[in-house]
Enzyme design. Structure first.
Site, PDB file in Angstrom:
ATOM      1  N   CYS A 128     183.675 137.114  85.221  1.00 47.44           N
ATOM      2  CA  CYS A 128     184.328 138.308  84.445  1.00 47.44           C
ATOM      3  C   CYS A 128     183.920 139.574  84.671  1.00 47.44           C
ATOM      4  O   CYS A 128     182.767 139.773  85.504  1.00 47.44           O
ATOM      5  CB  CYS A 128     184.519 137.997  82.933  1.00 47.44           C
ATOM      6  SG  CYS A 128     185.808 138.433  82.199  1.00 47.44           S
ATOM      7  N   CYS A 130     183.913 142.181  82.234  1.00 49.06           N
ATOM      8  CA  CYS A 130     183.811 142.720  81.142  1.00 49.06           C
ATOM      9  C   CYS A 130     182.092 143.135  80.774  1.00 49.06           C
ATOM     10  O   CYS A 130     181.809 144.197  80.148  1.00 49.06           O
ATOM     11  CB  CYS A 130     184.133 141.970  79.816  1.00 49.06           C
ATOM     12  SG  CYS A 130     183.632 140.299  79.632  1.00 49.06           S
ATOM     13  N   HIS A 137     186.548 145.804  79.274  1.00 45.79           N
ATOM     14  CA  HIS A 137     187.526 145.143  79.250  1.00 45.79           C
ATOM     15  C   HIS A 137     187.192 144.011  80.480  1.00 45.79           C
ATOM     16  O   HIS A 137     186.360 143.993  81.484  1.00 45.79           O
ATOM     17  CB  HIS A 137     189.021 145.691  79.333  1.00 45.79           C
ATOM     18  CG  HIS A 137     189.371 146.261  78.009  1.00 45.79           C
ATOM     19  ND1 HIS A 137     189.749 145.181  77.090  1.00 45.79           N
ATOM     20  CD2 HIS A 137     189.250 147.605  77.482  1.00 45.79           C
ATOM     21  CE1 HIS A 137     190.081 146.140  76.204  1.00 45.79           C
ATOM     22  NE2 HIS A 137     189.791 147.320  76.190  1.00 45.79           N
ATOM     23  N   LYS A 205     191.984 130.143  76.308  1.00 42.69           N
ATOM     24  CA  LYS A 205     190.765 131.188  75.624  1.00 42.69           C
ATOM     25  C   LYS A 205     191.732 131.977  74.848  1.00 42.69           C
ATOM     26  O   LYS A 205     192.358 132.739  75.179  1.00 42.69           O
ATOM     27  CB  LYS A 205     190.172 131.937  76.807  1.00 42.69           C
ATOM     28  CG  LYS A 205     189.383 132.798  76.141  1.00 42.69           C
ATOM     29  CD  LYS A 205     188.526 133.419  77.058  1.00 42.69           C
ATOM     30  CE  LYS A 205     187.414 134.645  76.589  1.00 42.69           C
ATOM     31  NZ  LYS A 205     186.626 135.143  77.274  1.00 42.69           N
ATOM     32  N   ARG A 215     179.321 138.974  72.239  1.00 45.72           N
ATOM     33  CA  ARG A 215     179.467 140.152  72.783  1.00 45.72           C
ATOM     34  C   ARG A 215     178.080 141.005  72.612  1.00 45.72           C
ATOM     35  O   ARG A 215     177.715 142.204  73.293  1.00 45.72           O
ATOM     36  CB  ARG A 215     180.664 140.936  72.214  1.00 45.72           C
ATOM     37  CG  ARG A 215     181.925 140.257  72.852  1.00 45.72           C
ATOM     38  CD  ARG A 215     183.139 140.708  71.931  1.00 45.72           C
ATOM     39  NE  ARG A 215     184.430 140.044  72.452  1.00 45.72           N
ATOM     40  CZ  ARG A 215     185.509 140.091  71.848  1.00 45.72           C
ATOM     41  NH1 ARG A 215     185.890 140.916  70.912  1.00 45.72           N
ATOM     42  NH2 ARG A 215     186.397 139.178  72.050  1.00 45.72           N
ATOM     43  N   CYS A 229     195.872 141.518  74.580  1.00 44.77           N
ATOM     44  CA  CYS A 229     196.866 141.484  75.529  1.00 44.77           C
ATOM     45  C   CYS A 229     196.789 140.600  76.690  1.00 44.77           C
ATOM     46  O   CYS A 229     197.251 140.443  77.694  1.00 44.77           O
ATOM     47  CB  CYS A 229     196.962 143.001  75.927  1.00 44.77           C
ATOM     48  SG  CYS A 229     197.899 144.048  74.770  1.00 44.77           S
ATOM     49  N   LYS A 258     188.667 127.074  74.396  1.00 43.31           N
ATOM     50  CA  LYS A 258     187.539 127.849  73.974  1.00 43.31           C
ATOM     51  C   LYS A 258     188.013 128.867  72.761  1.00 43.31           C
ATOM     52  O   LYS A 258     189.157 129.485  73.097  1.00 43.31           O
ATOM     53  CB  LYS A 258     187.043 128.817  74.838  1.00 43.31           C
ATOM     54  CG  LYS A 258     185.969 129.949  74.447  1.00 43.31           C
ATOM     55  CD  LYS A 258     185.666 130.640  75.572  1.00 43.31           C
ATOM     56  CE  LYS A 258     185.165 131.759  75.208  1.00 43.31           C
ATOM     57  NZ  LYS A 258     184.626 132.763  76.227  1.00 43.31           N
ATOM     58  N   SER A 285     179.712 131.487  70.374  1.00 47.31           N
ATOM     59  CA  SER A 285     178.517 132.080  69.587  1.00 47.31           C
ATOM     60  C   SER A 285     178.857 132.018  68.067  1.00 47.31           C
ATOM     61  O   SER A 285     178.083 131.577  67.186  1.00 47.31           O
ATOM     62  CB  SER A 285     178.434 133.427  70.262  1.00 47.31           C
ATOM     63  OG  SER A 285     179.395 134.052  70.081  1.00 47.31           O
ATOM     64  N   TYR A 324     175.061 125.987  73.041  1.00 48.47           N
ATOM     65  CA  TYR A 324     173.925 126.745  72.840  1.00 48.47           C
ATOM     66  C   TYR A 324     173.061 125.904  71.896  1.00 48.47           C
ATOM     67  O   TYR A 324     171.601 126.168  72.172  1.00 48.47           O
ATOM     68  CB  TYR A 324     174.003 128.032  71.898  1.00 48.47           C
ATOM     69  CG  TYR A 324     175.091 129.054  72.522  1.00 48.47           C
ATOM     70  CD1 TYR A 324     174.501 129.950  73.694  1.00 48.47           C
ATOM     71  CD2 TYR A 324     176.192 129.356  72.162  1.00 48.47           C
ATOM     72  CE1 TYR A 324     175.330 130.871  74.344  1.00 48.47           C
ATOM     73  CE2 TYR A 324     177.118 130.055  72.579  1.00 48.47           C
ATOM     74  CZ  TYR A 324     176.631 131.010  73.905  1.00 48.47           C
ATOM     75  OH  TYR A 324     177.751 131.586  74.410  1.00 48.47           O
TER      76      TYR A 324
HETATM   77  C1  PBG Z   1     183.875 137.412  78.337  1.00 47.74           C
HETATM   78  C2  PBG Z   1     183.381 135.836  77.429  1.00 47.74           C
HETATM   79  C3  PBG Z   1     183.236 135.864  76.164  1.00 47.74           C
HETATM   80  C4  PBG Z   1     182.646 134.645  76.135  1.00 47.74           C
HETATM   81  C5  PBG Z   1     182.662 134.199  77.058  1.00 47.74           C
HETATM   82  N1  PBG Z   1     182.857 134.889  78.343  1.00 47.74           N
HETATM   83  C6  PBG Z   1     183.700 136.727  75.222  1.00 47.74           C
HETATM   84  C7  PBG Z   1     184.993 137.466  75.062  1.00 47.74           C
HETATM   85  O1  PBG Z   1     185.978 137.186  75.508  1.00 47.74           O
HETATM   86  O2  PBG Z   1     184.904 138.697  74.508  1.00 47.74           O
HETATM   87  C8  PBG Z   1     182.563 134.088  74.589  1.00 47.74           C
HETATM   88  C9  PBG Z   1     181.371 133.057  74.691  1.00 47.74           C
HETATM   89  C10 PBG Z   1     180.894 132.888  73.120  1.00 47.74           C
HETATM   90  O3  PBG Z   1     181.205 133.497  72.171  1.00 47.74           O
HETATM   91  O4  PBG Z   1     179.982 131.917  72.966  1.00 47.74           O
HETATM   92  N2  PBG Z   1     184.833 137.060  79.287  1.00 47.74           N
HETATM   93 ZN    ZN Z   2     185.440 139.178  80.035  1.00 45.12          ZN
END
Ligand code: PBG
Ligand code: ZN
Length: 339
Positions: A128, A130, A137, A205, A215, A229, A258, A285, A324
């Site tokens: 990713c 972000c 983002h 997701k 985050r 979005c 997820k 999480s 976890y």
């Molecule tokens: C980011 C990503 C996220 C998670 C895994 N990859 C968070 C998000 O989409 O903001 C969440 C994992 C978690 O909450 O344990 N692409």
């Molecule tokens: Zn991301």
């Protein structure tokens, strides 16, 4: 009495569950072994650091020099796979997440080391942008803040290729951009890696309120706006089905739902529709935090409740659970008790 006997007999359930072995036979497909677990790890760009994450009690970010000690006992207990997330503090972030694919990404440094230390460990890298973009983002934005799809999937394919070249067994795109599975597969193919790197798609997701602690852990909160979005609306079964159809069509090797506990209907639906694909679920999480805090407050017993949750996830169709709690669960399995 008719020759079929007393019809009430077949409604006696207690005769199937009066001892532990009999009860076990009723749920063999719900067992949890090392094969059913994948352990998420945060790797930070400070090589000697161990940074406890406040919102995720018991979980830390690890610098590359601390990974071996952390993982060795887990691998000894049979840990089979990990999912790596990079966290950068000192390395600069920019609009396109450039450092996701440079040698400054701590995950790119960690993968070859992990494969050397633990040759039998299957290493997956979350793909990713972000955690590497200045705006936080998951894709590349235009001047109005909309996702630029083609630019984003091109960039994600570059990042996935970097992980693949570093030796990752699995790349796992979590960005939710349309077309990224196809773009990643094509780039693996163009680089001669298509048959030795697997693509685990974060297929369904959802735009969830359960990602907060993550985050914080990965320093990847969006600087403005939210992810609605590109992540799926929580009400939508239809889009989850379309996302799975899209990813299967584009060549995903494995699918994921997820978060999981409040989306188990989707797990069941996707597993029934795509039984050919291993189904991964991510106990995110916020789910970790809910269970942890409920147990800490002594409202529930951690081991009993987590065992019930894990077997329920298996019952709903999950093959592999990303959690976890993996270290605790490995201890319980290792202790010889049936989970
Ligand atoms: C980011 C990503 C996220 C998670 C895994 N990859 C968070 C998000 O989409 O903001 C969440 C994992 C978690 O909450 O344990 N692409
Ligand atoms: Zn991301």
């Amino acid at each position: 009495m008719a020759s079929g006997g007393n019809p009430a007999n077949k409604h006696i359930l207690h005769s199937s569950i009066f001892n532990k072995t009999l009860r076990g036979w009723q749920g063999l497909n719900c067992e949890i072994t090392q094969k059913n677990l994948m352990y998420p790890i945060f790797i930070v760009d400070d090589e000697n650091a161990v940074q406890p994450i406040q919102s995720m009690p018991g979980i830390s970010r690890f610098g590359i020099n601390r990974l071996k000690d952390h993982l060795s006992p887990l691998v000894e207990k049979g840990l089979q796979s990990v999912l790596l997330f990079g966290v950068i503090n000192n390395v600069p972030k920019d609009e396109t997440g450039s450092n996701a694919s440079t040698e400054k990404n701590p995950v790119l440094k960690a993968v070859p080391k992990l494969k050397t230390w633990f040759p039998s460990l299957t290493v997956a890298c979350d793909v990713c942008l972000c955690a590497y973009t200045s705006h936080g983002h998951c894709g590349i934005l235009d001047k109005d803040g909309y996702i630029k799809n083609d630019d984003s999937i091109k960039r994600l394919a570059e990042v996935a290729l970097a992980y693949a070249k570093a030796g990752a067994d699995i790349v796992a795109p979590s960005d939710m951009m349309d077309g990224r599975i196809g773009a990643i597969k094509q780039s693996l193919r163009d680089n001669g890696l298509v048959n030795r790197v697997s693509v685990l798609s974060y297929t369904a997701k959802f735009a969830s309120n359960l990602y907060g602690p993550f985050r914080d852990a990965s320093k990847s909160a969006p600087a403005f706006g939210d992810r609605k979005c590109y992540q799926l609306p929580s009400e939508s079964t239809g889009l989850a089905l379309r996302a799975a159809a899209r990813d299967v069509e584009e060549g995903a090797d494995m699918l994921m739902v997820k978060p999981v506990l409040i989306y188990m209907d989707i797990v069941k639906e996707l597993k029934n529709k795509y039984p050919e694909y291993p189904m991964f679920v991510y106990q995110v999480s916020g789910e970790f935090a809910m269970i942890h805090h409920a147990a800490k407050a002594e409202a529930v017993d951690l081991r009993l409740v987590l065992t019930e949750v894990l077997s329920s996830l298996r019952r709903s169709g999950a093959d592999v659970i990303i959690t976890y709690f993996t270290p605790q669960i490995l201890d319980w399995i290792h202790g010889g008790s049936k989970l």
